[in-house]
Design a protein around this motif. Structure first.
Motif, mmCIF file in Angstrom:
data_model
loop_
_atom_site.group_PDB
_atom_site.id
_atom_site.type_symbol
_atom_site.label_atom_id
_atom_site.label_comp_id
_atom_site.label_asym_id
_atom_site.label_seq_id
_atom_site.Cartn_x
_atom_site.Cartn_y
_atom_site.Cartn_z
ATOM 1 N N PHE A 32 0.848 -1.261 0.057
ATOM 2 C CA PHE A 32 0.187 -0.194 0.161
ATOM 3 C C PHE A 32 0.814 1.078 -0.107
ATOM 4 C CE2 PHE A 32 -2.701 -3.358 1.804
ATOM 5 C CZ PHE A 32 -3.775 -3.243 1.360
ATOM 6 N N LYS A 33 0.447 2.171 -0.609
ATOM 7 C CA LYS A 33 1.210 3.649 -0.704
ATOM 8 C C LYS A 33 0.694 4.536 0.371
ATOM 9 C CE LYS A 33 3.374 3.456 -4.539
ATOM 10 N NZ LYS A 33 4.950 3.213 -4.482
ATOM 11 N N LYS A 34 1.388 5.261 0.762
ATOM 12 C CA LYS A 34 1.017 6.297 1.888
ATOM 13 C C LYS A 34 -0.156 6.944 1.645
ATOM 14 C CE LYS A 34 2.834 10.484 4.060
ATOM 15 N NZ LYS A 34 3.807 11.375 4.220
ATOM 16 N N HIS A 35 -1.270 7.229 2.552
ATOM 17 C CA HIS A 35 -2.664 7.446 2.336
ATOM 18 C C HIS A 35 -3.497 6.578 1.843
ATOM 19 C CE1 HIS A 35 -0.860 11.300 3.766
ATOM 20 N NE2 HIS A 35 -0.163 11.406 2.517
ATOM 21 N N GLN A 36 -3.148 5.249 1.484
ATOM 22 C CA GLN A 36 -4.314 4.496 0.989
ATOM 23 C C GLN A 36 -4.827 3.552 2.051
ATOM 24 O OE1 GLN A 36 -1.497 2.092 -1.936
ATOM 25 N NE2 GLN A 36 -3.834 1.801 -3.142
ATOM 26 N N PHE A 37 -5.923 3.266 1.979
ATOM 27 C CA PHE A 37 -6.745 2.364 3.019
ATOM 28 C C PHE A 37 -6.405 1.078 2.877
ATOM 29 C CE2 PHE A 37 -8.937 6.376 2.823
ATOM 30 C CZ PHE A 37 -9.333 6.826 4.068
ATOM 31 N N LEU A 38 -6.000 0.405 4.138
ATOM 32 C CA LEU A 38 -6.409 -0.958 4.103
ATOM 33 C C LEU A 38 -7.772 -1.294 4.588
ATOM 34 C CD1 LEU A 38 -3.396 -0.528 5.183
ATOM 35 C CD2 LEU A 38 -3.477 -2.465 6.440
ATOM 36 N N VAL A 39 -8.610 -0.643 5.393
ATOM 37 C CA VAL A 39 -10.158 -0.730 5.778
ATOM 38 C C VAL A 39 -10.359 0.718 5.709
ATOM 39 C CG1 VAL A 39 -11.356 -1.188 7.916
ATOM 40 C CG2 VAL A 39 -9.220 -2.730 7.257
ATOM 41 N N GLN A 40 -11.814 0.746 5.020
ATOM 42 C CA GLN A 40 -12.464 1.682 4.954
ATOM 43 C C GLN A 40 -13.786 1.768 5.531
ATOM 44 O OE1 GLN A 40 -12.187 3.583 0.906
ATOM 45 N NE2 GLN A 40 -12.242 5.518 1.905
#
Length: 189
Positions: A32-40
């Motif tokens: 995942f890149k910085k600021h991407q969500f694992l869980v939303q």
């Protein structure tokens, strides 16, 4: 990458190399890149995430739009929205990346399968859950009974490297103070 997970298991249980390879086969690797969500918030939660690298935060946003940070996770930590993960509910928290992050993902079905096949894996996850429960209880008690300075000092003592990695507004939110209050505490230190 898999060595980090193997070390995590071996802190609690003894596991044969062939068994570990079989167990590892039940995980999937994701970046995942910085600021991407694992869980939303509002989404189904499929995985529990084991961090190989990076840093993520778990937070709840109230009806006024205020962010309440529940916890952070770093290398060698587990994180997800556990209510949604275990009970197939929609997420009520967000988990996003503060840095580029690599994870190993474990579905609840695969966790249950591994726990049924390996008593020691079930023991491992029970011990991890016990530790998480104690940490969350201590966090709640700290928020209820400590002033801002005490919470800040405790955080610095328990997570010195994390304090250096976090943006000040994120740390302030975690501590339940304003950025200005955190700046005053930072100067006092």
């Amino acid at each position: 990458m898999s060595e980090i997970l193997k070390e995590q298991f071996q802190k609690i249980i003894t596991i044969e190399p062939a068994d570990f390879e079989y167990i590892l086969g039940h995980f999937t690797y994701k970046k995942f890149k910085k600021h991407q969500f694992l869980v939303q918030e509002g989404q189904q939660v499929t995985f529990d995430y084991f961090l190989i690298s990076g840093c993520v935060k778990s937070y709840y946003t109230d009806e006024n739009g205020k962010m309440h940070i529940l916890l952070f996770a770093l290398r060698d930590w587990w994180i997800t929205d556990y209510e949604a993960y275990y009970y197939q509910k929609r997420a009520i928290v967000n988990i996003d990346c503060l840095e580029d992050t690599e994870v190993l993902c474990l579905s609840n079905d695969n966790r249950e399968k591994l726990c049924q096949e390996f008593h020691q894996v079930e023991h491992f996850f029970r011990r991890k859950t016990n530790r998480r429960n104690v940490a969350l209880q201590n966090r709640i008690l700290s928020l209820l009974s400590s002033n801002a300075k005490q919470r800040y000092e405790k955080f610095l003592l328990e997570y010195p490297s994390l304090a250096q990695r976090l943006p000040k507004h994120i740390l302030a939110s975690y501590l339940g103070v304003t950025r200005e209050t955190l700046s005053r505490l930072y100067v006092q230190k």
